[in-house]
Design an enzyme around this catalytic site. Structure first.
Site, PDB file in Angstrom:
ATOM      1  N   ARG A  99      -5.672   0.868   2.397  1.00 55.22           N
ATOM      2  CA  ARG A  99      -5.513   1.743   1.240  1.00 55.22           C
ATOM      3  C   ARG A  99      -6.913   2.074   0.775  1.00 55.22           C
ATOM      4  O   ARG A  99      -7.648   1.203   0.350  1.00 55.22           O
ATOM      5  CB  ARG A  99      -4.742   1.015   0.138  1.00 55.22           C
ATOM      6  CG  ARG A  99      -4.354   1.930  -1.021  1.00 55.22           C
ATOM      7  CD  ARG A  99      -3.674   1.144  -2.121  1.00 55.22           C
ATOM      8  NE  ARG A  99      -2.387   0.592  -1.735  1.00 55.22           N
ATOM      9  CZ  ARG A  99      -1.265   1.297  -1.588  1.00 55.22           C
ATOM     10  NH1 ARG A  99      -1.278   2.593  -1.790  1.00 55.22           N
ATOM     11  NH2 ARG A  99      -0.140   0.722  -1.233  1.00 55.22           N
ATOM     12  N   PHE A 114       2.207  15.483   8.749  1.00 55.58           N
ATOM     13  CA  PHE A 114       0.929  15.489   8.048  1.00 55.58           C
ATOM     14  C   PHE A 114      -0.239  14.858   8.802  1.00 55.58           C
ATOM     15  O   PHE A 114      -1.372  14.892   8.316  1.00 55.58           O
ATOM     16  CB  PHE A 114       1.048  14.896   6.645  1.00 55.58           C
ATOM     17  CG  PHE A 114       1.510  13.450   6.590  1.00 55.58           C
ATOM     18  CD1 PHE A 114       0.637  12.414   6.808  1.00 55.58           C
ATOM     19  CD2 PHE A 114       2.833  13.161   6.294  1.00 55.58           C
ATOM     20  CE1 PHE A 114       1.054  11.096   6.732  1.00 55.58           C
ATOM     21  CE2 PHE A 114       3.269  11.843   6.211  1.00 55.58           C
ATOM     22  CZ  PHE A 114       2.364  10.811   6.440  1.00 55.58           C
ATOM     23  N   GLU A 148       6.747  13.130   6.963  1.00 59.52           N
ATOM     24  CA  GLU A 148       7.679  12.673   5.941  1.00 59.52           C
ATOM     25  C   GLU A 148       9.029  13.314   6.282  1.00 59.52           C
ATOM     26  O   GLU A 148       9.111  14.519   6.520  1.00 59.52           O
ATOM     27  CB  GLU A 148       7.178  13.111   4.561  1.00 59.52           C
ATOM     28  CG  GLU A 148       7.887  12.459   3.411  1.00 59.52           C
ATOM     29  CD  GLU A 148       7.395  11.034   3.093  1.00 59.52           C
ATOM     30  OE1 GLU A 148       6.549  10.482   3.823  1.00 59.52           O
ATOM     31  OE2 GLU A 148       7.895  10.472   2.101  1.00 59.52           O
ATOM     32  N   ARG A 173       8.556   7.919   5.238  1.00 60.36           N
ATOM     33  CA  ARG A 173       7.478   8.135   6.193  1.00 60.36           C
ATOM     34  C   ARG A 173       7.954   7.740   7.586  1.00 60.36           C
ATOM     35  O   ARG A 173       8.537   6.667   7.744  1.00 60.36           O
ATOM     36  CB  ARG A 173       6.288   7.269   5.797  1.00 60.36           C
ATOM     37  CG  ARG A 173       5.060   7.475   6.643  1.00 60.36           C
ATOM     38  CD  ARG A 173       3.922   6.607   6.093  1.00 60.36           C
ATOM     39  NE  ARG A 173       2.650   6.930   6.687  1.00 60.36           N
ATOM     40  CZ  ARG A 173       1.485   6.753   6.071  1.00 60.36           C
ATOM     41  NH1 ARG A 173       1.446   6.275   4.847  1.00 60.36           N
ATOM     42  NH2 ARG A 173       0.358   7.038   6.658  1.00 60.36           N
ATOM     43  N   LYS A 195       3.078  16.132  -1.765  1.00 64.57           N
ATOM     44  CA  LYS A 195       3.517  14.763  -1.463  1.00 64.57           C
ATOM     45  C   LYS A 195       5.047  14.789  -1.445  1.00 64.57           C
ATOM     46  O   LYS A 195       5.691  14.767  -2.497  1.00 64.57           O
ATOM     47  CB  LYS A 195       2.997  13.791  -2.514  1.00 64.57           C
ATOM     48  CG  LYS A 195       3.348  12.338  -2.237  1.00 64.57           C
ATOM     49  CD  LYS A 195       2.758  11.434  -3.299  1.00 64.57           C
ATOM     50  CE  LYS A 195       2.849   9.970  -2.912  1.00 64.57           C
ATOM     51  NZ  LYS A 195       4.203   9.509  -2.656  1.00 64.57           N
ATOM     52  N   LYS A 244      -3.605   9.942  -4.345  1.00 61.07           N
ATOM     53  CA  LYS A 244      -2.358  10.587  -4.779  1.00 61.07           C
ATOM     54  C   LYS A 244      -2.463  10.981  -6.244  1.00 61.07           C
ATOM     55  O   LYS A 244      -3.114  10.303  -7.039  1.00 61.07           O
ATOM     56  CB  LYS A 244      -1.154   9.687  -4.512  1.00 61.07           C
ATOM     57  CG  LYS A 244      -1.199   8.339  -5.137  1.00 61.07           C
ATOM     58  CD  LYS A 244      -0.024   7.493  -4.685  1.00 61.07           C
ATOM     59  CE  LYS A 244      -0.323   6.030  -4.924  1.00 61.07           C
ATOM     60  NZ  LYS A 244       0.714   5.136  -4.504  1.00 61.07           N
ATOM     61  N   ARG A 287       7.617   3.023   7.664  1.00 57.83           N
ATOM     62  CA  ARG A 287       6.352   2.626   7.028  1.00 57.83           C
ATOM     63  C   ARG A 287       6.097   1.131   7.249  1.00 57.83           C
ATOM     64  O   ARG A 287       4.962   0.693   7.337  1.00 57.83           O
ATOM     65  CB  ARG A 287       6.437   2.930   5.535  1.00 57.83           C
ATOM     66  CG  ARG A 287       5.202   2.583   4.751  1.00 57.83           C
ATOM     67  CD  ARG A 287       5.380   3.100   3.338  1.00 57.83           C
ATOM     68  NE  ARG A 287       4.256   2.832   2.493  1.00 57.83           N
ATOM     69  CZ  ARG A 287       4.026   1.671   1.908  1.00 57.83           C
ATOM     70  NH1 ARG A 287       4.849   0.669   2.101  1.00 57.83           N
ATOM     71  NH2 ARG A 287       2.983   1.513   1.137  1.00 57.83           N
ATOM     72  N   GLU A 326      -2.390  18.269  -0.418  1.00 51.46           N
ATOM     73  CA  GLU A 326      -1.122  18.498   0.294  1.00 51.46           C
ATOM     74  C   GLU A 326       0.042  18.100  -0.605  1.00 51.46           C
ATOM     75  O   GLU A 326      -0.088  17.174  -1.414  1.00 51.46           O
ATOM     76  CB  GLU A 326      -1.065  17.637   1.565  1.00 51.46           C
ATOM     77  CG  GLU A 326      -2.119  17.996   2.577  1.00 51.46           C
ATOM     78  CD  GLU A 326      -2.119  17.092   3.804  1.00 51.46           C
ATOM     79  OE1 GLU A 326      -2.841  17.408   4.756  1.00 51.46           O
ATOM     80  OE2 GLU A 326      -1.398  16.060   3.800  1.00 51.46           O
TER      81      GLU A 326
HETATM   82  P1  ATP Z   1       2.446   2.775  -1.858  1.00 56.75           P
HETATM   83  O1  ATP Z   1       1.338   3.264  -2.747  1.00 56.75           O
HETATM   84  O2  ATP Z   1       2.798   1.356  -2.056  1.00 56.75           O
HETATM   85  O3  ATP Z   1       2.221   3.150  -0.443  1.00 56.75           O
HETATM   86  P2  ATP Z   1       4.434   4.693  -1.689  1.00 56.75           P
HETATM   87  O4  ATP Z   1       5.173   4.204  -0.500  1.00 56.75           O
HETATM   88  O5  ATP Z   1       5.213   5.361  -2.776  1.00 56.75           O
HETATM   89  O6  ATP Z   1       3.665   3.556  -2.373  1.00 56.75           O
HETATM   90  P3  ATP Z   1       2.189   6.322  -1.919  1.00 56.75           P
HETATM   91  O7  ATP Z   1       0.889   5.607  -1.725  1.00 56.75           O
HETATM   92  O8  ATP Z   1       2.626   6.616  -3.311  1.00 56.75           O
HETATM   93  O9  ATP Z   1       3.343   5.609  -1.118  1.00 56.75           O
HETATM   94  O10 ATP Z   1       2.038   7.629  -1.122  1.00 56.75           O
HETATM   95  C1  ATP Z   1       1.816   7.605   0.218  1.00 56.75           C
HETATM   96  C2  ATP Z   1       3.104   8.007   0.865  1.00 56.75           C
HETATM   97  O11 ATP Z   1       3.385   9.376   0.575  1.00 56.75           O
HETATM   98  C3  ATP Z   1       3.015   7.969   2.356  1.00 56.75           C
HETATM   99  O12 ATP Z   1       3.333   6.684   2.820  1.00 56.75           O
HETATM  100  C4  ATP Z   1       4.023   9.005   2.807  1.00 56.75           C
HETATM  101  O13 ATP Z   1       5.274   8.389   2.973  1.00 56.75           O
HETATM  102  C5  ATP Z   1       4.148   9.938   1.622  1.00 56.75           C
HETATM  103  N1  ATP Z   1       3.662  11.308   1.852  1.00 56.75           N
HETATM  104  C6  ATP Z   1       4.319  12.435   1.492  1.00 56.75           C
HETATM  105  N2  ATP Z   1       3.609  13.522   1.776  1.00 56.75           N
HETATM  106  C7  ATP Z   1       2.456  13.117   2.348  1.00 56.75           C
HETATM  107  C8  ATP Z   1       1.310  13.789   2.846  1.00 56.75           C
HETATM  108  N3  ATP Z   1       1.193  15.107   2.791  1.00 56.75           N
HETATM  109  N4  ATP Z   1       0.313  13.021   3.367  1.00 56.75           N
HETATM  110  C9  ATP Z   1       0.406  11.681   3.393  1.00 56.75           C
HETATM  111  N5  ATP Z   1       1.467  10.986   2.926  1.00 56.75           N
HETATM  112  C10 ATP Z   1       2.493  11.691   2.403  1.00 56.75           C
END
Ligand code: ATP
Length: 589
Positions: A420, A343, A303, A258, A253, A426, A273, A251
């Site tokens: 996690r 999502f 998001e 969030r 990102k 990701k 979040r 998907e």
């Molecule tokens: P952390 O790793 O500390 O959570 P982060 O807040 O940058 O860092 P990531 O783990 O990098 O978050 O990525 C998860 C975040 O990506 C989710 O919390 C959400 O906000 C965002 N996101 C965007 N698109 C999607 C998607 N399709 N599915 C799930 N999460 C998504």
């Protein structure tokens, strides 16, 4: 229960850095606590009165706390301030001043109970409007005059939001498991209850009053945020596919904030979040969710992304940050509109979806989300193929996303609340090429505008020149940077060059609403140059099947009428810029 028992426990907790010792001290405190106030003890121990998602904070500023200590001890504010400068801890200063006063008066107060402390702090937190500062001051000073010095220290720290005992959620869960669940093994059950309710106090009270069996009945509830599932990270599509059983759903990102939306009838509550209630911050998102969720009751995750409403283009995360404010929310909403990219669904019409595999949750999403221009289910691709994954990744970057989140679609792909894990992986870039120079591009096509831009063009399709083929290769779609005046004159300026189909010298995989003969050149600045499966500029030069694209392009305001189409920036120059500017990408935000 006397508050002195709590203060004594806090003092001991402060004296240790060992987690096991902290847990034992907490277990001792819980065992002394009557069941009906276990929740209060748990909240107080974490320096608050309610779970995070309830917007009630005591929030006494240090300045007010100085006045409180002065009032309660009969000292001058100046003296209190000087002592605070020495201790750096308003709680400790309160303890010292109270100790002096108690010695001087030999005053012995009636013992304070936990309930008294909690109730007064609650009154302080709820005081609002005219005269509320005086009310808060009087209430807190009143509490301190009845407190022993050591108790005052912790009361003041809780009131000013600086208790900081360092007791993590997991330590509290361990302590609850030992105190009420028969041992640490019970933690899993308590943890699940916590992950789906985000409310340690209620979890504590329920297990204390009803025992471990009752915890298994703990249910997802609309109104109680669910702790978010988070993603692990890997550096290549090969590794990702292997980890996810050689097949996954990838998907986009999206790069926004969030939000977890809770819908009950027509009432929408939004959580961040960090599980704070952010409903007031996004009145527009509330309306979008109201229209966009068909189910009567539901919990969805999305998001929230800043967009250009006229073109639908995504804007960078920094734009959305303008929405983080307490005042001027309506103005910010007008200036920085958002779209929602949904999502996940965790609950719908009385059913808990957290334990269902992801494909079942996706199916439910399709059923209950009504998509429109501003509410969409995230862009996705089910694949078992490394190359497709790579191309989808490029497409996401070029569209203004951060990369991909690849998700398991296996039988066991449940929503792992609060964890996690490897169900979500990701894939972001470890490099970035920054664009410093402006480039001059040729307008070869256009897309009709919506909203404010109805009647004119919303975005232009721009191309670079390829001198070898004497052709024009598309490199970006640009809808930003145009003033109202620009927009008004665009149709007239461009329509002179309108052709009925794609011009023979234009190489494009995209379909536009209108095509032009390449002639008008405009100056553009972008955030960076990225690989793209969509644009044809320098196709196959870096990677087979990929061209180059300008991400987040902005018209600088300069029409390069001094240039002919053949004088535009060439594909070779863009390729060179990409190669030169490629540098190590130092982490993500
Ligand atoms: P952390 O790793 O500390 O959570 P982060 O807040 O940058 O860092 P990531 O783990 O990098 O978050 O990525 C998860 C975040 O990506 C989710 O919390 C959400 O906000 C965002 N996101 C965007 N698109 C999607 C998607 N399709 N599915 C799930 N999460 C998504």
């Amino acid at each position: 229960m006397d508050f002195s028992l709590t203060a004594k426990c806090y003092e001991k907790v402060e004296a240790t850095t060992k987690r096991l010792e902290m847990t034992d001290l907490l277990v001792d405190l819980l065992k002394l606590t009557p069941e009906k106030i276990v929740d209060k003890i748990v909240y107080l121990t974490q320096g608050r009165l309610y779970p995070n998602f309830v917007n009630i904070e005591i929030g006494i500023a240090e300045k007010l706390a100085i006045q409180v200590v002065a009032r309660a001890t009969g000292k001058a504010e100046k003296e209190v301030r000087e002592d605070l400068a020495r201790t750096g801890d308003i709680g400790e200063t309160a303890r010292i001043f109270l100790a002096k006063k108690t010695q001087a008066t030999l005053f012995k107060s009636v013992p304070l109970t936990v309930a008294m402390v909690y109730d007064d702090l609650d009154r302080i937190a709820r005081a609002s409007g005219v005269g509320s500062m005086d009310k808060k001051l009087n209430l807190l000073a009143g509490l301190l005059t009845r407190a022993a010095p050591k108790e005052a220290k912790y009361i003041v720290r809780i009131a000013t939001g600086s208790l900081r005992l360092g007791i993590a959620d997991m330590t509290v869960l361990d302590a609850l498991a030992i105190a009420y669940g028969g041992g640490k093994e019970a933690r899993g059950i308590l943890e699940r209850a916590y992950n789906i309710s985000s409310d340690l106090g209620t979890v504590a009270k329920t297990v204390a009053e009803k025992g471990l069996e009752a915890m298994k009945e703990f249910k997802v509830t609309v109104g109680n945020p669910i702790r978010p599932m988070l993603a692990e990270r890997l550096g290549s599509p090969e590794e990702i596919l292997e980890k996810l059983g050689n097949r996954c759903i990838a998907e986009f990102k999206y790069d926004g904030e969030r939000v977890q939306a809770h819908k009950k009838d027509n009432l929408i509550t939004l959580f961040s979040r960090q599980l704070e209630n952010i409903t007031d911050q996004y009145p527009d998102a509330v309306e979008l969710f109201k229209k966009g969720i068909k189910a009567k009751d539901a919990i969805l995750e999305a998001e929230c992304v800043a967009i250009d409403v006229d073109t639908g283009a995504l804007k960078p995360f920094q734009e959305l940050m303008h929405r983080r404010r307490k005042h001027g929310i309506r103005e910010a909403m007008e200036e920085y509109p958002v779209s929602l990219y949904v999502f996940d669904v965790l609950y719908a019409d009385g059913k808990d979806y957290t334990l269902k595999p992801y494909p079942a949750r996706r199916e439910k999403l399709q059923e209950i989300v009504v998509e429109d221009a501003r509410v969409k289910i995230v862009e996705s691709l089910i694949t078992d193929n490394v190359r497709d994954l790579e191309l989808f990744f490029e497409k996401s970057i070029e569209s203004g996303c951060e990369g991909l989140i690849c998700k398991s679609i296996a039988e066991d792909s449940v929503y792992q609340a609060g964890a996690r894990g490897w169900m979500w992986i990701k894939y972001k870039r470890d490099y970035k090429s920054e664009m410093i120079d402006t480039i001059d591009l040729v307008v070869v096509g256009a897309f009709f505008g919506r909203g404010k831009r109805a009647g004119t063009y919303g975005a232009l399709l721009l191309a670079a020149y390829d001198p070898d083929d004497d052709a024009f290769e598309t490199v970006t779609k640009c809808g930003t940077g145009f003033t109202d005046e620009d927009l008004a004159k665009l149709p007239e300026m461009l329509n002179r060059h309108k052709v009925t189909h794609r011009h023979a010298r234009v190489k494009s995989t995209l379909e536009t609403d209108v095509w032009f003969e390449p002639s008008i050149v405009i100056e553009v600045l972008g955030a960076e140059i990225t690989l793209s499966p969509v644009h044809t500029c320098a196709m196959n030069s870096i990677r087979k099947g990929s061209g180059l694209a300008i991400r987040f392009p902005r018209f600088t305001g300069n029409y390069r009428s001094d240039k002919s189409a053949e004088d535009a920036t060439t594909r070779h120059e863009i390729l060179e810029m990409y190669r030169k500017q490629l540098k190590r990408f130092s982490g993500s935000r």
